[in-house]
Write a protein that holds these residues in place. Structure first.
Motif, PDB file in Angstrom:
ATOM      1  N   THR A  71      43.591  72.530  28.980  1.00  0.00           N
ATOM      2  CA  THR A  71      43.610  71.629  30.124  1.00  0.00           C
ATOM      3  C   THR A  71      43.128  72.352  31.367  1.00  0.00           C
ATOM      4  O   THR A  71      43.328  73.558  31.517  1.00  0.00           O
ATOM      5  N   GLU A 121      44.163  68.863  35.744  1.00  0.00           N
ATOM      6  CA  GLU A 121      44.965  68.122  34.766  1.00  0.00           C
ATOM      7  C   GLU A 121      46.395  68.635  34.742  1.00  0.00           C
ATOM      8  O   GLU A 121      47.341  67.850  34.629  1.00  0.00           O
ATOM      9  N   THR A 152      50.410  69.387  27.734  1.00  0.00           N
ATOM     10  CA  THR A 152      49.438  69.959  28.671  1.00  0.00           C
ATOM     11  C   THR A 152      49.407  71.476  28.632  1.00  0.00           C
ATOM     12  O   THR A 152      48.611  72.089  29.326  1.00  0.00           O
TER      13      THR A 152
END
Length: 102
Positions: A5, A9, A82
């Protein structure tokens, strides 16, 4: 397989997690207006600091810490997608709390 990521993000994920945490806490605790959540970003971990009404700390922690453990697990699961490690701290000074009961 874990997807990489970007920094943007990850920041969006942190803000999303903050909103998620706030929504969960407002459903559980009385006095939602007293709930504040701030976070700081470390090299590998995001630390969410939760403050609430001192009288609601027992409800936040739960019997034998079960409530806060569940909330921490949910947050960790949400953030795992994430690649960001997240923990929850409850800043609390026992001596200051005793002053509130006078």
């Amino acid at each position: 397989m874990h997807k990489t990521t970007t920094a943007a993000e990850q920041e969006n994920a942190r803000e999303s997690a903050k909103k998620f945490l706030y929504n969960v806490l407002t459903e559980i605790l009385p006095h939602p207006e007293d709930i504040t959540i701030n976070y700081s970003i470390g090299p590998q971990t995001t630390i969410y600091k939760v403050t609430c009404n001192k009288k609601a700390l027992g409800q936040l922690i739960g019997a034998k810490g079960k409530m806060i453990t569940c909330i921490r697990t949910l947050l960790a699961a949400k953030m795992a997608r994430t690649g960001v490690r997240a923990i929850i701290e409850i800043p609390y000074s026992p001596l200051k709390a005793w002053d509130d009961f006078d």
